[in-house]
Design a protein around this motif. Structure first.
Motif, short mmCIF file in Angstrom:
data_model
loop_
_atom_site.label_atom_id
_atom_site.label_comp_id
_atom_site.label_asym_id
_atom_site.label_seq_id
_atom_site.Cartn_x
_atom_site.Cartn_y
_atom_site.Cartn_z
N LEU A 117 77.31 134.53 -10.41
CA LEU A 117 77.25 135.16 -11.73
C LEU A 117 78.01 134.36 -12.78
CD1 LEU A 117 77.64 138.87 -10.64
CD2 LEU A 117 75.78 138.01 -12.08
N PHE A 118 79.08 133.72 -12.37
CA PHE A 118 79.85 132.90 -13.31
C PHE A 118 79.00 131.76 -13.86
CE2 PHE A 118 82.90 129.45 -14.28
CZ PHE A 118 83.68 130.10 -15.22
N GLU A 119 78.16 131.16 -13.02
CA GLU A 119 77.28 130.09 -13.52
C GLU A 119 76.27 130.65 -14.50
OE1 GLU A 119 75.62 126.15 -13.86
OE2 GLU A 119 77.58 127.01 -13.39
N CYS A 120 75.73 131.83 -14.23
CA CYS A 120 74.83 132.48 -15.20
C CYS A 120 75.55 132.74 -16.51
CB CYS A 120 74.30 133.79 -14.63
SG CYS A 120 73.38 133.65 -13.08
N TRP A 121 76.80 133.18 -16.41
CA TRP A 121 77.65 133.44 -17.58
C TRP A 121 77.79 132.19 -18.44
CZ3 TRP A 121 80.31 137.32 -20.01
CH2 TRP A 121 81.49 137.02 -20.70
N LEU A 122 78.10 131.08 -17.83
CA LEU A 122 78.26 129.83 -18.58
C LEU A 122 76.93 129.36 -19.17
CD1 LEU A 122 80.62 127.75 -16.25
CD2 LEU A 122 81.25 129.04 -18.30
N GLN A 123 75.89 129.34 -18.36
CA GLN A 123 74.62 128.77 -18.81
C GLN A 123 73.95 129.62 -19.88
OE1 GLN A 123 73.37 125.88 -18.13
NE2 GLN A 123 74.24 125.19 -16.18
N LEU A 124 73.83 130.91 -19.67
CA LEU A 124 73.12 131.76 -20.62
C LEU A 124 73.86 131.89 -21.95
CD1 LEU A 124 71.86 134.65 -18.29
CD2 LEU A 124 70.49 132.80 -19.29
N ARG A 125 75.19 131.77 -21.93
CA ARG A 125 75.98 131.85 -23.15
C ARG A 125 76.15 130.50 -23.85
NH1 ARG A 125 80.47 135.59 -23.41
NH2 ARG A 125 81.84 133.78 -23.26
N GLY A 126 75.55 129.46 -23.28
CA GLY A 126 75.62 128.14 -23.89
C GLY A 126 76.96 127.46 -23.73
N GLU A 127 77.73 127.84 -22.71
CA GLU A 127 79.06 127.27 -22.50
C GLU A 127 79.09 126.17 -21.44
OE1 GLU A 127 81.81 130.42 -21.79
OE2 GLU A 127 81.58 131.27 -23.81
N ALA A 128 77.97 125.91 -20.79
CA ALA A 128 77.93 124.80 -19.84
C ALA A 128 77.97 123.49 -20.63
CB ALA A 128 76.65 124.85 -19.01
N PRO A 129 78.69 122.48 -20.14
CA PRO A 129 78.75 121.21 -20.85
C PRO A 129 77.38 120.55 -20.94
CG PRO A 129 79.70 121.00 -18.66
CD PRO A 129 79.46 122.45 -18.88
N PRO A 130 77.19 119.64 -21.89
CA PRO A 130 75.86 119.04 -22.10
C PRO A 130 75.24 118.45 -20.85
CG PRO A 130 77.34 118.44 -23.89
CD PRO A 130 78.18 119.15 -22.88
N GLU A 131 76.06 117.86 -19.99
CA GLU A 131 75.50 117.22 -18.79
C GLU A 131 75.01 118.24 -17.77
OE1 GLU A 131 80.04 117.37 -18.13
OE2 GLU A 131 78.61 117.03 -19.78
N ARG A 132 75.32 119.52 -17.98
CA ARG A 132 74.86 120.56 -17.05
C ARG A 132 73.95 121.59 -17.72
NH1 ARG A 132 76.97 123.77 -13.85
NH2 ARG A 132 78.76 124.59 -14.98
N ALA A 133 73.78 121.52 -19.04
CA ALA A 133 72.97 122.50 -19.75
C ALA A 133 71.51 122.41 -19.30
CB ALA A 133 73.07 122.27 -21.25
N LEU A 134 70.84 123.55 -19.28
CA LEU A 134 69.49 123.63 -18.74
C LEU A 134 68.43 123.66 -19.83
CD1 LEU A 134 70.13 126.34 -15.98
CD2 LEU A 134 70.24 123.84 -15.77
N ASP A 135 67.36 122.90 -19.63
CA ASP A 135 66.26 122.87 -20.58
C ASP A 135 65.56 124.23 -20.67
OD1 ASP A 135 66.76 120.20 -21.04
OD2 ASP A 135 65.21 119.48 -19.67
N THR A 136 65.52 124.95 -19.58
CA THR A 136 64.84 126.25 -19.59
C THR A 136 65.50 127.22 -20.57
OG1 THR A 136 66.21 126.85 -17.67
CG2 THR A 136 63.96 126.10 -17.23
N ILE A 137 66.81 127.12 -20.71
CA ILE A 137 67.51 127.99 -21.67
C ILE A 137 67.27 127.49 -23.09
CG2 ILE A 137 69.79 128.76 -22.43
CD1 ILE A 137 70.61 128.72 -19.46
N ALA A 138 67.29 126.19 -23.28
CA ALA A 138 66.97 125.64 -24.60
C ALA A 138 65.55 126.00 -25.03
CB ALA A 138 67.13 124.12 -24.58
N ASP A 139 64.67 126.18 -24.06
CA ASP A 139 63.28 126.54 -24.35
C ASP A 139 63.09 128.04 -24.59
OD1 ASP A 139 62.58 123.90 -24.11
OD2 ASP A 139 61.87 124.07 -22.05
N GLY A 140 64.16 128.82 -24.43
CA GLY A 140 64.08 130.23 -24.81
C GLY A 140 64.13 131.25 -23.69
N ARG A 141 64.27 130.82 -22.44
CA ARG A 141 64.39 131.81 -21.37
C ARG A 141 65.80 132.40 -21.40
NH1 ARG A 141 61.55 129.05 -16.05
NH2 ARG A 141 60.12 127.65 -17.18
N ARG A 142 65.90 133.70 -21.17
CA ARG A 142 67.17 134.39 -21.39
C ARG A 142 67.63 135.25 -20.22
NH1 ARG A 142 67.51 131.04 -24.51
NH2 ARG A 142 67.63 131.11 -26.78
#
Length: 399
Positions: A348-373
């Motif tokens: 859940l902590f990884e979901c917390w970071l990724q969905l809130r946009g707090e993952a660093p650029p090298e780990r950020a996901l394209d699927t979230i940038a594309d609008g999946r929430r």
């Protein structure tokens, strides 16, 4: 399944997670304090503002005193949960239900395990008495049976199957190498993985998750109160927990190519969350890759791949960090590590970071940038044919 769910009734407003690994310089109390402090800091609350606590620990603490003592709690209710490797997830589930019921305004789910000091590997409990039908096999041995069964059903030879398992381990190590909290932070070449020393069956060392120390925590409040704590809460869309009848080991029709507990749990979770196409609607998934063939089978049981197609999609990179549906972008159990009571909350902590946009650029996901929430976490505990299964779905938007 008669599960009505609590969709959008509670939200996560704070989380914390320690680094997983060999913490020879820290005890269970230290890890609990670190995770709880990060969670309360992220929610902007003092520990005294939390009404009730649920602890997940397989063997690193007994009773609620394991939490109340190190956190110096002022006579608060603390419940200890244990449900095999889904222990931390079950603590989260119970904390969510308690808030949704109106019994408490705030609750903390916190999981911890201190395995390296114990001398044990895997589950740290004394096996209960049984009727003699349980197989006398280690965890790696039980889950190694998935690989030849899957290969036989889908027409793969040994070399092809090893390629698939190697690709899963390679992916998760590559993801873990980018994660400062992971236990194993180095990419591992495919040849090294393929040729690693055998543990059981086709499984080598790099096909097995790590034995770790660690802790993770989440703070849960009513959805309508969430913005008092953060501008970016995660709303709980689904919580499903299934315990199977444990008939697999004695059922001649059980073929080790599917885990019915996972199938039923996924159906329930998707129904609660209103998801009809998980492959397209989820931004990411954290799944219980205790061993590489487990992750492979889960891709089909969770509905991410059609039956018989997951092995092809693994090789094609569909579940890579930059793939169609990122799976275990934090490294998974394989690379992040597996302190049993903390693993579900770590997901859940990884979901917390990724969905809130707090993952660093090298780990950020394209699927979230594309609008999946929305994101999914999955735990299982036990053995093939006799296990418990948990699935949560969380998202950043109501509705």
């Amino acid at each position: 399944m008669a599960s009505h769910g609590i969709r959008d009734r509670v939200a996560i407003v704070g989380m914390g997670c320690t680094r997983f690994g060999e913490h020879w310089d820290k005890g269970t109390d230290d890890l609990l304090i670190d995770a709880a402090t990060e969670a309360t800091d992220s929610a902007g609350v003092d520990i005294s503002a939390i009404d009730a606590f649920w602890l997940g620990s397989m063997g690193s603490g007994e009773s609620g005193l394991a939490v109340s003592r190190p956190l110096k709690l002022d006579y608060k209710p603390v419940s200890r949960n244990e449900n095999y490797c889904a222990t931390g997830s079950d603590a989260f589930r119970n904390a969510c239900y308690a808030v949704a019921s109106g019994a408490y305004d705030t609750a903390m789910a916190i999981g911890v395990e201190k395995l390296k000091d114990s001398g044990y590997s895997g589950l740290v409990n004394i096996p209960p008495a049984h009727d003699g039908t349980d197989p006398a096999l280690t965890g790696p041995s039980m889950f190694s049976l998935l690989a030849p069964a899957y290969a036989r059903r889908n027409g793969l030879n040994d070399d092809q199957m090893k390629d698939v398992l190697t690709r899963i381990a390679w992916k998760n190590h590559a993801n873990g190498a980018r994660n400062p909290r992971a236990q194993f932070r180095k990419e591992v070449p495919m040849d090294t993985i393929r040729n690693s020393r055998r543990v059981s069956g086709q499984l080598g060392i790099h096909d097995c998750s790590g034995v770790s120390d660690g802790s993770a925590a989440a703070i849960i409040v009513r959805a309508e109160d969430a913005h008092r704590y953060t501008d970016t809460p995660l709303y709980v869309k689904a919580l499903s927990f299934v315990a199977g009848p444990a008939a697999g080991p004695t059922d001649p029709t059980f073929d080790y190519t599917s885990l019915e507990e996972v199938v039923r749990c996924a159906q329930d979770a998707y129904g609660q969350a209103g998801i009809t196409d998980p492959r397209r609607e989820l931004a990411m998934a954290e799944v219980h890759d205790c061993f590489t063939p487990t992750e492979l089978v889960l891709m089909e049981d969770l509905g991410f791949s059609p039956r018989g197609e997951a092995w092809k999609e693994v090789l094609a990179g569909a579940f890579d960090r930059d793939g169609d549906l990122p799976v275990n972008p934090d490294g998974g159990l394989k690379s992040f590590g597996h302190p049993i009571g903390a693993s579900g909350l770590r997901m859940l902590f990884e979901c917390w970071l990724q969905l809130r946009g707090e993952a660093p650029p090298e780990r950020a996901l394209d699927t979230i940038a594309d609008g999946r929430r929305r994101a999914l976490t999955h735990n299982l505990g036990g053995q093939p044919g006799a296990c418990v299964c948990f699935i949560s779905i969380v998202g950043t938007e109501l509705g």
